[in-house]
Design a protein around this motif. Structure first.
Motif, short mmCIF file in Angstrom:
data_model
loop_
_atom_site.label_atom_id
_atom_site.label_comp_id
_atom_site.label_asym_id
_atom_site.label_seq_id
_atom_site.Cartn_x
_atom_site.Cartn_y
_atom_site.Cartn_z
N VAL A 125 0.63 -0.96 -0.08
CA VAL A 125 -0.11 -0.12 -0.07
C VAL A 125 0.94 1.30 -0.23
N SER A 126 1.93 0.96 0.51
CA SER A 126 3.08 2.06 1.21
C SER A 126 3.51 2.34 -0.25
N ARG A 127 4.23 1.52 -1.40
CA ARG A 127 4.64 2.05 -2.40
C ARG A 127 3.53 2.32 -3.38
N LEU A 128 2.47 2.24 -3.75
CA LEU A 128 0.98 2.70 -4.72
C LEU A 128 0.43 4.03 -3.48
N ALA A 129 0.91 4.79 -2.82
CA ALA A 129 0.74 5.98 -2.69
C ALA A 129 1.42 6.47 -1.56
N ARG A 130 1.78 7.61 -1.20
CA ARG A 130 2.49 7.83 0.62
C ARG A 130 2.22 9.17 -0.03
N LEU A 131 2.58 9.95 0.74
CA LEU A 131 2.25 11.57 1.59
C LEU A 131 3.16 12.01 2.12
N ASP A 132 3.32 12.98 1.24
CA ASP A 132 4.55 14.08 2.06
C ASP A 132 4.51 15.38 3.17
N ALA A 133 2.55 15.33 2.50
CA ALA A 133 2.02 16.47 3.37
C ALA A 133 0.81 16.48 3.13
N GLY A 134 -0.44 17.31 4.61
CA GLY A 134 -1.41 16.56 4.10
C GLY A 134 -2.23 16.45 4.85
N VAL A 135 -3.79 15.05 4.57
CA VAL A 135 -4.52 14.70 5.01
C VAL A 135 -4.22 13.19 5.15
N ILE A 136 -3.66 12.26 6.25
CA ILE A 136 -4.68 10.59 5.87
C ILE A 136 -5.00 9.96 6.65
N PHE A 137 -5.96 9.33 6.29
CA PHE A 137 -7.28 9.05 6.78
C PHE A 137 -7.32 7.52 6.49
N ASP A 138 -7.77 6.55 7.93
CA ASP A 138 -8.49 5.09 7.80
C ASP A 138 -9.00 4.71 8.42
#
Length: 534
Positions: free
Chosen positions: A146-159
């Motif tokens: 999952v981390s290879r498909l999409a990482r986030l450097d800045a902003g909001v991440i939600f689970d």
């Protein structure tokens, strides 16, 4: 002749050699960079026996159990099946100094372990030990994909079903990310909060059922990741028929996974991406066809990735990752869906696709009567010569059957009972003749053969001795009884038990090979690339 006699061993044989479970071997491969690399076998990886033995020798310690093992045993003794509460208490020992829940000896061992590595690594190790029992932990390999498909450097991440925050911790890399979660289980929420604190993440979490009581109705995230619970029909559909989250259609009672997918999409900011773990059946089940068609037609589904079995903790089936994007000012709907088929690769390997694993399919080619979004339908890895594939699969199954026939030992009539002269494992342990570790017995004497001991421990009589009157299994083999025999006689039994173990493992492999062969035959017949012989 077994693979071991050729100098190669499977993961199952490594587990038997080391006296651990197959899950433990999988953990070694993930956690130890110096574990021998596989030399073949594809998904059923094979290793050089001498390299495995050398690695095990380097890892072996004196008979005194490590602090990690002793802490784990103490937690299992105190918390039993509620091991998540124990791990949460350990995490809060590190973050809140909540020491009253653990005995002093366990606290001292945990402090020593944290000093040698870090509190986060201690928690990770305890979680990995709990993975074989299933539950709602997300396995590290799945989180890594999952981390290879999409990482986030800045902003909001939600689970919205964050469990212990494994996905969030893997995907959120730095201090410019705000991490938000929701979790229905209060104990998992405690553990997630403590793990985020140890990782110095800005973390907010709500306890509650995301589908029935959305704790973040106004939240719009740049990235949503989710490994949701699957298979439930009691997700509250009757009370949610008019919910605005069902933008692509109201899921049926049996399609809770498509409810989770739309819940994740509803929380996306423009241009945001959601990656959701799904069972493979969601890609083709008839009740979900209309929602799948709408996802494709609207150009929000960007990728479906098929992963191999062994990456989920709650089941042994393969996993699909669905990626959806909310169109934004700089990005409109997509014109094709990218399919990636990694279902046949080694689950402990790199999980990186090559050109045969990937296909870009125009939306119009997906909008047929079925709207089947299974990656194997479209990738080159499944568009090969069906005749050759079926012939190879058939030959492999027949070769394995022949191998089993050669390996099955010849047996003759015995005395009828070996109970007359036997010893309890607890007595052998007190005498220092065996070492008991994680429910496994290892000989500590040149007069006892380990394979002989373990063979008798798996007998139905000894298994029943480890079962309570209520039918629950206790991980305590001290009550098992082992017959008294000379070391030479023990070794004869040991060789036979090992041959039966190899035959059992090979029969399991044959089952998978045979099912694959039958599936290829049916697909070849249905597609017209195979036909019955005249």
């Amino acid at each position: 002749m077994s693979v071991a006699s050729n100098g190669l061993v499977s993961a199952a044989e490594v587990a038997r050699l080391a006296g651990v479970t197959r899950a433990a071997v999988s953990n070694w491969r993930r956690r130890h960079a110096d574990f021998p690399a596989p030399v073949g076998g594809g998904r059923n990886a094979l290793f050089v026996l001498s390299e495995v033995n050398d690695w095990l020798d380097r890892q072996r310690k004196p008979s005194q159990a490590s602090d990690e093992v002793l802490v784990w045993q103490a937690l299992r003794e105190r918390y039993g099946d509620d091991i998540v509460t124990g791990i949460a208490d350990v995490a809060e020992l590190f973050t809140l100094s909540a020491s009253g829940r653990l005995d002093e000896t366990t606290q001292l061992r945990l402090t020593a372990m944290a000093a040698q590595s870090s509190p986060s690594e201690v928690i990770d190790a305890l979680i990995e030990r709990s993975l074989p029992s299933g539950g709602t932990f997300t396995a590290p390999p799945l989180a890594a994909v999952v981390s290879r498909l999409a990482r986030l450097d800045a902003g909001v991440i939600f689970d919205p079903a964050c469990g212990s925050a494994s996905l969030l911790l893997t995907v959120a890399p730095g201090p410019n990310v705000r991490v938000v979660g929701q979790e229905v289980n209060e104990t998992f929420a405690r553990l997630a909060t403590a793990r985020a604190a140890l990782a110095n993440l800005e973390f907010s979490i709500v306890v509650g059922d995301s589908l029935q009581a959305d704790g973040w109705p106004e939240l719009r995230a740049d990235l949503v990741v989710c490994d949701p619970p699957v298979g439930s029909t009691a997700w509250g559909r009757e009370n949610l028929m008019l919910d605005p989250r069902w933008e692509f259609g109201v899921p049926t009672k049996a399609e809770v996974e498509l409810a989770w997918l739309q819940h994740c999409y509803a929380h996306l900011a423009p241009g945001g991406t959601a990656i959701v773990a799904m069972p493979p059946s969601v890609a083709y089940r008839r009740p979900g066809r209309r929602i799948r068609a709408e996802l494709v037609r609207r150009g929000v589904l960007t990728q479906v990735t098929a992963l191999p079995p062994g990456l989920a903790t709650a089941h042994s089936q393969p996993v699909h990752l669905w990626s959806v994007v909310r169109p934004g000012q700089t990005s409109g709907p997509v014109a094709s869906v990218r399919f990636c088929d990694l279902s046949d690769v080694d689950p402990m390997g790199s999980l990186l696709p090559d050109e045969h694993h990937v296909a870009e399919v125009p939306l119009v080619d997906l909008l047929d009567e079925d709207v089947d979004l299974t990656p194997t339908r479209y990738t080159k890895s499944t568009q090969l010569d069906w005749t050759a594939q079926y012939s190879a699969a058939r030959k492999a199954a027949l070769d394995q059957l022949s191998q089993v026939a050669r390996e099955l030992p010849s047996l003759t009539a015995g005395p009828g009972s070996l109970e007359g002269s036997s010893l309890r494992v607890s007595d052998l342990s007190r005498a220092g003749l065996v070492v008991i570790h994680d429910g496994t017995v290892t000989s500590n004497s040149d007069q006892l053969d380990t394979a002989f001991l373990r063979g008798f421990l798996h007998s139905s009589t000894n298994v029943s001795r480890a079962t309570s009157g209520s039918g629950s299994f206790r991980a305590d083999i001290r009550g098992a009884r082992i017959p008294q025999m000379s070391i030479d006689e023990q070794r004869r039994y040991a060789v036979t038990f090992q041959a039966l173990d190899r035959a059992e493992e090979r029969l399991r492999e044959i089952t998978l090979t045979s099912l694959d062969m039958i599936a290829r035959a049916r697909e070849g017949l249905a597609s017209g690339t195979l036909r019955p012989e005249a």
